[in-house]
Design an enzyme around this catalytic site. Sequence first.
Site, mmCIF file in Angstrom:
data_model
loop_
_atom_site.group_PDB
_atom_site.id
_atom_site.type_symbol
_atom_site.label_atom_id
_atom_site.label_comp_id
_atom_site.label_asym_id
_atom_site.label_seq_id
_atom_site.Cartn_x
_atom_site.Cartn_y
_atom_site.Cartn_z
ATOM 1 C CB CYS A 17 6.065 -5.643 10.398
ATOM 2 S SG CYS A 17 5.877 -5.682 8.602
ATOM 3 C CD GLU B 289 11.472 -4.262 6.892
ATOM 4 O OE1 GLU B 289 10.759 -3.334 6.498
ATOM 5 O OE2 GLU B 289 11.585 -4.552 8.096
ATOM 6 C CB VAL C 154 7.845 4.874 0.260
ATOM 7 C CG1 VAL C 154 7.229 5.962 -0.624
ATOM 8 C CG2 VAL C 154 9.348 4.777 0.001
ATOM 9 C CD GLU C 155 4.716 6.596 7.016
ATOM 10 O OE1 GLU C 155 4.236 7.744 7.183
ATOM 11 O OE2 GLU C 155 5.112 5.879 7.952
ATOM 12 C CB CYS D 90 7.752 -2.122 5.315
ATOM 13 S SG CYS D 90 6.469 -2.214 6.577
ATOM 14 C CB CYS E 250 8.893 -6.945 6.535
ATOM 15 S SG CYS E 250 8.103 -5.512 5.777
#
Length: 134
Positions: free
Chosen positions: A91, A57, A45-46, A55, A94
Amino acid sequence: MEIDWPVLRSAAREAMGRAYCPYSGFPVGAAALVDDGRVISGCNVENASYGVGLCAECSLVSALYGRGMSGAPRLVAVAVVDRNGDPLMPCGRCRQLLWEHGGAGLLLETVRGILPMSQVLPDAFGPDDLITRT
Ligand code: THU
């Protein structure tokens, strides 16, 4: 606990389809089996303030503490997928998030097959370090 990887993969793909990623155009979906039997999922969700973006996760871990939870829920198995539905490596941040809620034995579907977190985040810093070093 029996882990149905195809079910996790398909839940991750479904979540990927709900991603809000207008800035990167890079949708990610994550799904997990929880030790209480739930299958949970999340997507990235940006945000217009780019650094605030979440992210997939992150959103998965939020769901861990959401509807239907009881006690202290633990992640048992996690699948993360890219837009093609293929495994995507979490990443670094995460990996740390997943470690906190699943520990060394949490299983992750990676680009090299199913691996425990102990191999995905070797020599991790975690909750135990706070206990033994204070
Ligand atoms: N992203 C995730 O959701 N999980 C990861 O582990 C890697 C990156 C997202 C963040 C951002 O919305 C997009 O992928 C591009 O970096």
